[in-house]
Design a protein around this motif. Structure first.
Motif, PDB file in Angstrom:
ATOM      1  N   ARG A 105     -32.315   4.193   9.775  1.00 45.43           N
ATOM      2  CA  ARG A 105     -32.121   2.776  10.061  1.00 45.43           C
ATOM      3  C   ARG A 105     -30.650   2.373  10.109  1.00 45.43           C
ATOM      4  O   ARG A 105     -30.276   1.495  10.859  1.00 45.43           O
ATOM      5  N   ASP A 106     -29.827   2.979   9.311  1.00 47.21           N
ATOM      6  CA  ASP A 106     -28.429   2.573   9.356  1.00 47.21           C
ATOM      7  C   ASP A 106     -27.519   3.685   8.871  1.00 47.21           C
ATOM      8  O   ASP A 106     -27.956   4.677   8.300  1.00 47.21           O
ATOM      9  N   ARG A 107     -26.252   3.517   9.140  1.00 43.80           N
ATOM     10  CA  ARG A 107     -25.218   4.408   8.659  1.00 43.80           C
ATOM     11  C   ARG A 107     -24.115   3.521   8.099  1.00 43.80           C
ATOM     12  O   ARG A 107     -23.531   2.707   8.819  1.00 43.80           O
ATOM     13  N   PRO A 108     -23.820   3.607   6.805  1.00 47.26           N
ATOM     14  CA  PRO A 108     -22.786   2.741   6.247  1.00 47.26           C
ATOM     15  C   PRO A 108     -21.413   3.056   6.823  1.00 47.26           C
ATOM     16  O   PRO A 108     -21.083   4.217   7.080  1.00 47.26           O
ATOM     17  N   ALA A 109     -20.641   2.020   7.044  1.00 47.04           N
ATOM     18  CA  ALA A 109     -19.288   2.161   7.591  1.00 47.04           C
ATOM     19  C   ALA A 109     -18.295   1.504   6.644  1.00 47.04           C
ATOM     20  O   ALA A 109     -18.569   0.453   6.056  1.00 47.04           O
ATOM     21  N   LEU A 110     -17.138   2.133   6.516  1.00 45.66           N
ATOM     22  CA  LEU A 110     -16.070   1.622   5.664  1.00 45.66           C
ATOM     23  C   LEU A 110     -14.795   1.559   6.500  1.00 45.66           C
ATOM     24  O   LEU A 110     -14.326   2.583   7.016  1.00 45.66           O
ATOM     25  N   ILE A 111     -14.237   0.358   6.635  1.00 40.68           N
ATOM     26  CA  ILE A 111     -13.028   0.151   7.431  1.00 40.68           C
ATOM     27  C   ILE A 111     -11.858  -0.080   6.477  1.00 40.68           C
ATOM     28  O   ILE A 111     -11.855  -1.032   5.702  1.00 40.68           O
ATOM     29  N   VAL A 112     -10.878   0.796   6.525  1.00 41.32           N
ATOM     30  CA  VAL A 112      -9.736   0.775   5.604  1.00 41.32           C
ATOM     31  C   VAL A 112      -8.519   0.258   6.366  1.00 41.32           C
ATOM     32  O   VAL A 112      -8.115   0.851   7.377  1.00 41.32           O
ATOM     33  N   VAL A 113      -7.937  -0.858   5.897  1.00 41.83           N
ATOM     34  CA  VAL A 113      -6.876  -1.527   6.652  1.00 41.83           C
ATOM     35  C   VAL A 113      -5.602  -1.629   5.815  1.00 41.83           C
ATOM     36  O   VAL A 113      -5.613  -2.154   4.699  1.00 41.83           O
ATOM     37  N   ASP A 114      -4.520  -1.130   6.372  1.00 41.95           N
ATOM     38  CA  ASP A 114      -3.204  -1.161   5.742  1.00 41.95           C
ATOM     39  C   ASP A 114      -2.528  -2.491   6.056  1.00 41.95           C
ATOM     40  O   ASP A 114      -2.331  -2.847   7.223  1.00 41.95           O
ATOM     41  N   GLN A 115      -2.182  -3.248   5.005  1.00 42.32           N
ATOM     42  CA  GLN A 115      -1.449  -4.502   5.159  1.00 42.32           C
ATOM     43  C   GLN A 115      -0.228  -4.500   4.236  1.00 42.32           C
ATOM     44  O   GLN A 115       0.142  -5.527   3.655  1.00 42.32           O
ATOM     45  N   ARG A 116       0.430  -3.352   4.144  1.00 41.70           N
ATOM     46  CA  ARG A 116       1.669  -3.246   3.366  1.00 41.70           C
ATOM     47  C   ARG A 116       2.853  -3.748   4.194  1.00 41.70           C
ATOM     48  O   ARG A 116       2.743  -3.930   5.410  1.00 41.70           O
ATOM     49  N   MET A 117       3.984  -3.925   3.541  1.00 40.82           N
ATOM     50  CA  MET A 117       5.164  -4.444   4.233  1.00 40.82           C
ATOM     51  C   MET A 117       5.649  -3.510   5.330  1.00 40.82           C
ATOM     52  O   MET A 117       6.282  -3.954   6.292  1.00 40.82           O
ATOM     53  N   SER A 118       5.360  -2.215   5.235  1.00 41.50           N
ATOM     54  CA  SER A 118       5.764  -1.298   6.305  1.00 41.50           C
ATOM     55  C   SER A 118       5.056  -1.634   7.613  1.00 41.50           C
ATOM     56  O   SER A 118       5.516  -1.253   8.700  1.00 41.50           O
ATOM     57  N   MET A 119       3.922  -2.351   7.514  1.00 46.10           N
ATOM     58  CA  MET A 119       3.175  -2.750   8.709  1.00 46.10           C
ATOM     59  C   MET A 119       3.694  -4.066   9.293  1.00 46.10           C
ATOM     60  O   MET A 119       3.299  -4.439  10.399  1.00 46.10           O
ATOM     61  N   PHE A 120       4.551  -4.754   8.565  1.00 50.35           N
ATOM     62  CA  PHE A 120       5.057  -6.057   9.018  1.00 50.35           C
ATOM     63  C   PHE A 120       6.282  -5.834   9.905  1.00 50.35           C
ATOM     64  O   PHE A 120       7.410  -6.178   9.566  1.00 50.35           O
ATOM     65  N   PHE A 121       6.033  -5.245  11.060  1.00 46.64           N
ATOM     66  CA  PHE A 121       7.104  -4.946  12.006  1.00 46.64           C
ATOM     67  C   PHE A 121       6.528  -4.911  13.408  1.00 46.64           C
ATOM     68  O   PHE A 121       5.429  -4.404  13.630  1.00 46.64           O
ATOM     69  N   GLY A 122       7.283  -5.456  14.345  1.00 48.61           N
ATOM     70  CA  GLY A 122       6.895  -5.415  15.745  1.00 48.61           C
ATOM     71  C   GLY A 122       8.083  -5.758  16.613  1.00 48.61           C
ATOM     72  O   GLY A 122       8.822  -6.699  16.319  1.00 48.61           O
TER      73      GLY A 122
END
Length: 326
Positions: A105-122
């Protein structure tokens, strides 16, 4: 740290939130993430992928998806898939029989998201943190619509917040609320702290998703070491692991002839990329880190989705998954 994580999860942590007219390329709002739901329907995280999808490539493991349960054994009927024929029963009875299997019926999913300061760049379009947040929201909406449980881990410089996989809109909304809050906390004058290491996060992932999960990690993969590689290898053996490598063109190809000041909030250094030695060292360091993560695809059979902060998130996800333009 634990108190701060709890306040983020419950929405009681004081923070400077983006206003309604804020630039979503810098910080996203919960409303912005929710608005991605309709566009998420064009994606698919099911095992059957288009031929050109990186999730179906030569070096990457195919998505195993949900398991199969035995339903019944019956006589072969015209139109049945001949691959479903049970040859042992057929030989014993003298009549063709097929095994009928139903998908779990289902497959559990886990979404891991990086929101550290190293990601605050563009340097061109989005902050890397925004690209990661949008990709996470798109994946979460699509996975829930497919009928699977979805949860996530959002980690910042100061803490880690877990949202266990569940099949409910309330759970998804809680994950998006945590994600929007963490993204809204990123700002240039944020206090300097020792960032959470990716290894610490992956230990939690291994505990929540011991096996048979879909695990999507969206990060720039700053601060990796030998233990990080071991954890990635172990997760890939027991789960369907997808790595979303979020990068910016500036890091991939640092322009020459620039003078700028880099700081960690306490110390600072002036960098002159017109100096060939300095320019070459910075370029080799940045490209070497990206190449090392992409090499995990060959070594561990882990599909890597290279996401650029210089492009809109959904079109490049569709392209990487072998889907045509909309």
């Amino acid at each position: 740290m634990r108190d701060h994580a709890a306040r983020i999860r419950t929405g009681t942590a004081p923070r400077t939130r983006p206003t309604a007219d804020a630039d979503m390329r810098i910080n996203v709002t919960l409303a912005h993430l929710r608005a991605l739901e309709g566009r998420a329907r064009s994606l698919s995280f099911l095992p059957r992928q288009p031929a050109r999808s990186v999730l179906n490539g030569r070096h990457a493991s195919r998505l195993r998806g949900r398991g199969l349960n035995f339903e019944e054994l019956r006589n072969y009927l015209p139109g049945d898939d001949i691959r479903a024929i049970d040859w042992k029963v057929t030989a014993r009875t003298g009549e063709p029989h097929v095994r009928v299997m139903t998908e779990e019926r289902d497959r559990p999913a886990l979404i891991v998201v990086d929101q550290r300061m190293s990601m605050f760049f563009g340097s061109q379009l989005n902050m890397k943190s925004v690209t990661a947040a949008e990709a996470a929201a798109l994946a979460a909406f699509r996975i829930l619509e497919q009928g699977d449980r979805v949860g996530g881990i959002v980690f910042t410089d100061s803490g880690i917040v877990e949202c266990r996989p569940q099949r409910s809109r309330a759970s998804l909304n809680r994950f998006l609320t945590v994600l929007a809050g963490a993204n809204g906390d990123l700002r240039a004058d944020a206090p300097t702290v020792q960032p959470v290491a990716l290894t610490q996060v992956l230990r939690k992932v291994a505990r929540i998703a011991p096996r048979d999960h879909l695990v999507i990690v969206l990060s720039d993969f700053d601060m990796v070491d030998a233990e990080t590689e071991n954890l990635v290898s172990g997760l890939a053996r027991r789960n369907d692991l997808i790595l979303g490598l979020v990068a910016d063109p500036f890091a991939e190809d640092i322009p020459g002839g620039l003078k700028f000041v880099a700081s960690d909030g306490e110390l600072q250094v002036e960098v002159d990329t017109s100096d060939r030695t300095a320019h070459g060292g910075l370029r080799d360091m940045a490209q070497g880190r990206l190449a090392a993560i992409i090499d995990w695809q060959r070594r561990f059979g882990v599909p890597v989705l290279p996401l650029s902060a210089a492009e809109e998130t959904l079109p490049q996800m569709r392209r990487l998954m072998g889907l045509g333009p909309r």
